[in-house]
Enzyme design. Structure first.
Site, PDB file in Angstrom:
ATOM      1  N   LYS A 127      -0.367  -5.537   4.614  1.00 17.06           N
ATOM      2  CA  LYS A 127      -1.270  -4.386   4.506  1.00 17.06           C
ATOM      3  C   LYS A 127      -2.455  -4.620   5.432  1.00 17.06           C
ATOM      4  O   LYS A 127      -3.541  -5.033   5.017  1.00 17.06           O
ATOM      5  CB  LYS A 127      -1.729  -4.202   3.059  1.00 17.06           C
ATOM      6  CG  LYS A 127      -2.278  -2.797   2.792  1.00 17.06           C
ATOM      7  CD  LYS A 127      -1.188  -1.753   2.942  1.00 17.06           C
ATOM      8  CE  LYS A 127      -1.682  -0.342   2.687  1.00 17.06           C
ATOM      9  NZ  LYS A 127      -0.671   0.668   2.933  1.00 17.06           N
ATOM     10  N   SER A 171       3.132   4.538   3.023  1.00 14.12           N
ATOM     11  CA  SER A 171       2.142   4.254   1.982  1.00 14.12           C
ATOM     12  C   SER A 171       2.103   5.419   0.991  1.00 14.12           C
ATOM     13  O   SER A 171       3.081   5.686   0.318  1.00 14.12           O
ATOM     14  CB  SER A 171       0.781   3.971   2.609  1.00 14.12           C
ATOM     15  OG  SER A 171       0.023   3.134   1.760  1.00 14.12           O
TER      16      SER A 171
END
Length: 598
Positions: free
Chosen positions: A197, A389
């Site tokens: 991430k 996401s």
């Protein structure tokens, strides 16, 4: 004195009457524009469908007749819808009046480079060729590599002698802000879950992490190989040879492209027009009958049938936040999905997702409605250029997930990004703060003395940081649970392929995040089969806003954007990116960065 009041009163009355007359004329003009936009277009025999793509490429065409108008103080939002292009190409296959397609495409603007949308158009053009009709490509100004990839499907490709073909491979640079922030006395406080991430690395590193580089090279390498393979199949040049041409920068002008079989000829516009006249049997001196996508979409469709059964295509386009618009996803999208679920005439739902993610909370609100809808009717997710996401979050409850082979997806993870400016605020600006409150955490995270910037007066305390980390961890666990339930896998299995990692759709299919590789048409076909329909009609949601309301909004609230675009020109995109950086703050389920695939 009487004369003064007399003339003053007459002037006021004249202004009022003049105002009403102008208002009436304005309404008449607006009504005329609106009515003319719905007028059917008659297609003449020996016509050619001209595809330009000189507008922003979006999933959905706008019904607003004013979007193409460049009025003073109004933000022009001219777009061309992927669905409109696909339908037009399909209709042209069997339309005897359309003799072929002319690709006049120089540059393409779309979300994340629009590479998946380009793939859908390209595949539709390949289907069109089966009709036996021609496809010719020509451009006066040259091709970028993604534009050339689309044009490579043509029977013949031509370029202006002085135009270029720019193919360099896929890559670029990322900008890192840690030292800049340090110099102005600001520090990024990053709390995240997942080693991939990397959305926040720009603020606390000076270069890409090994994990970020690995995932980036994996998906851009996959997309590049898809592009090279497609060109290779159409032009008869090996992938190895294409890479050699790119590495040696061997294609520098139109003649180089001709010598290496990337194009078929170097000609001028008049020579191209002569070729088109010959193919359509139009005599010299007579005007070519070129029909734009916009006009052709308004022509009567003889094959169009009415059916009481509907498939709803719900468009989810843009970053996920608190406001719903044509280019942003808000909580209102959940209402649209709920309406489709409750409408008995809608037999299936196709959720068309083109989003890099955004608010984790709003993503969950939308996910809930997708999950409820999937319990009562087929729900198929169709992924566009990017569905990562939060974009994947809202898709994972669908019965089937369809993605184009060039879609960017995954990025299952959550981060928190907060800025503290203790050094800036206290030592550089000379501002001091003093907290107060009724309870222990009443002044959680400090204040925001700069107001216009999301910069806190101090860093988190260890306890505050622990609390935020717990919230992020819980959010990630929820995300894993949603995906695991939707994919019928364990959380442990999903965690192995999650951790914020971005995937190309081809890799996502291999690891089970995607079920089928295909475009919007593929998703609609699957929805039709799952619903057991023979005939159906498509309806689009959310319902588009009233054109008059949007016009007023454009003349008022968007004046600032119009001025900025006029003043900044091509550099406006950097201003827009700076605004997006600010919006990265808070708790987000979002893809690492803005990607522009040229």
């Amino acid at each position: 004195m009487k004369s003064f009041f007399k003339f003053t009163f007459a002037s006021i009355v004249g202004v009022i009457i003049g105002g009403f007359i102008l208002l009436f004329l304005g309404i008449m003009i607006i009504a005329g524009i609106a009515s003319s936009s719905d007028k059917a277009v008659d297609i003449k025999d020996k016509s050619i469908l001209e595809i330009k793509l000189n507008k922003q490429l979006a999933d959905r065409s706008s019904d607003n007749p004013f979007d193409d108008l460049d009025l003073p103080g109004m933000n022009n939002k001219s777009t061309v819808g992927l669905t409109t292009i696909i339908k037009s190409i399909e209709k042209a296959k069997t339309d005897d009046k359309i003799k072929g397609i002319y690709l006049n495409i120089g540059e393409i603007s779309g979300s994340f480079g629009g590479i998946a949308s380009i793939e859908e158009i390209r595949n539709k053009l390949k289907e069109f060729k089966e009709s036996g009709k021609f496809i010719l490509s020509y451009n006066n100004y040259g091709y970028s590599q993604k534009t050339y990839y689309l044009n490579s499907v043509a029977d013949s490709i031509y370029l202006n002698p002085e135009a270029g073909l720019f193919i360099v491979g896929m890559g670029g640079e990322m900008t890192f802000y840690r030292k800049f922030l340090q110099k102005i006395g600001v520090e990024a406080q990053v709390i995240r879950v997942g080693k991939y991430k990397s959305a926040t690395e720009q603020f606390f590193r000076d270069d890409m992490s090994a994990e970020s580089r690995t995932q980036t090279m994996a998906y851009i390498g996959d997309i590049w190989n898809q592009i090279l393979t497609g060109i290779s199949e159409e032009r008869g040049i090996s992938v190895k040879k294409l890479n050699e041409l790119v590495d040696n920068f061997a294609i520098r002008k139109a003649s180089d492209a001709k010598d290496n079989n990337l194009i078929d000829g170097v000609i001028y516009q008049d020579e191209m027009n002569a070729k088109l006249r010959k193919l359509t049997d139009i005599k010299e001196g007579k005007k070519l009958r070129l029909v734009s996508i916009s006009d052709y979409s308004k022509s009567p469709d003889a094959d169009k049938k009415y059916s009481k059964n509907k498939i709803a295509v719900v468009y989810a386009s843009g970053a996920i936040g608190m406001e719903q618009s044509e280019t942003a996803i808000g909580p209102e999208l959940a209402n649209s999905i709920r309406k489709a679920r409750r409408d008995s005439s809608i037999k299936a739902i196709v959720l068309r997702v083109n989003s890099p993610g955004g608010s984790a909370l709003v993503s969950d609100i939308i996910w809930r409605e997708v999950e409820l809808a999937s319990q009562v009717k087929p729900v198929i997710a169709s992924m566009g250029d990017v569905a990562a996401s939060g974009g994947y979050y809202i898709s994972c409850a669908a019965d089937t997930i369809v993605a184009d082979k060039n879609t960017i997806t995954g990025s299952i993870g959550i981060y928190g990004l907060f800025f503290s400016g203790e050094e800036l605020i206290k030592n550089k600006l000379g501002l001091t703060t003093d907290s107060f409150g009724t309870n222990k955490h009443s002044a959680f995270g400090g204040g925001n003395p700069l107001m216009v910037l999301p910069i806190s007066s101090r860093k988190f305390t260890p306890t505050e940081k622990e609390i935020i980390q717990g919230i992020i961890n819980n959010g990630y666990d929820t995300f894993l649970t949603r995906v695991a339930d939707g994919r019928k896998r364990s959380k442990e299995e999903i965690h192995e392929i999650a951790q914020g990692r971005v995937w190309s759709a081809t890799d996502a299919k291999e690891n089970g995040l995607v079920d089928v590789l295909g475009g919007l048409e593929t998703a609609i076909e699957i929805a039709k089969e799952k619903a057991g329909l023979e005939e159906y009609r498509l309806v689009s949601l959310p319902k588009q806003k009233d054109p008059i309301e949007e016009l007023v909004k454009g003349l008022t609230g968007e004046v600032k954007i119009k001025i900025l675009k006029n003043e900044l020109g091509d550099t406006y995109k950097f201003y827009d990116q700076a605004q997006n950086l600010i919006n990265l703050g808070g708790i987000q389920a979002r893809i690492p960065y803005q990607i522009e695939l040229n």
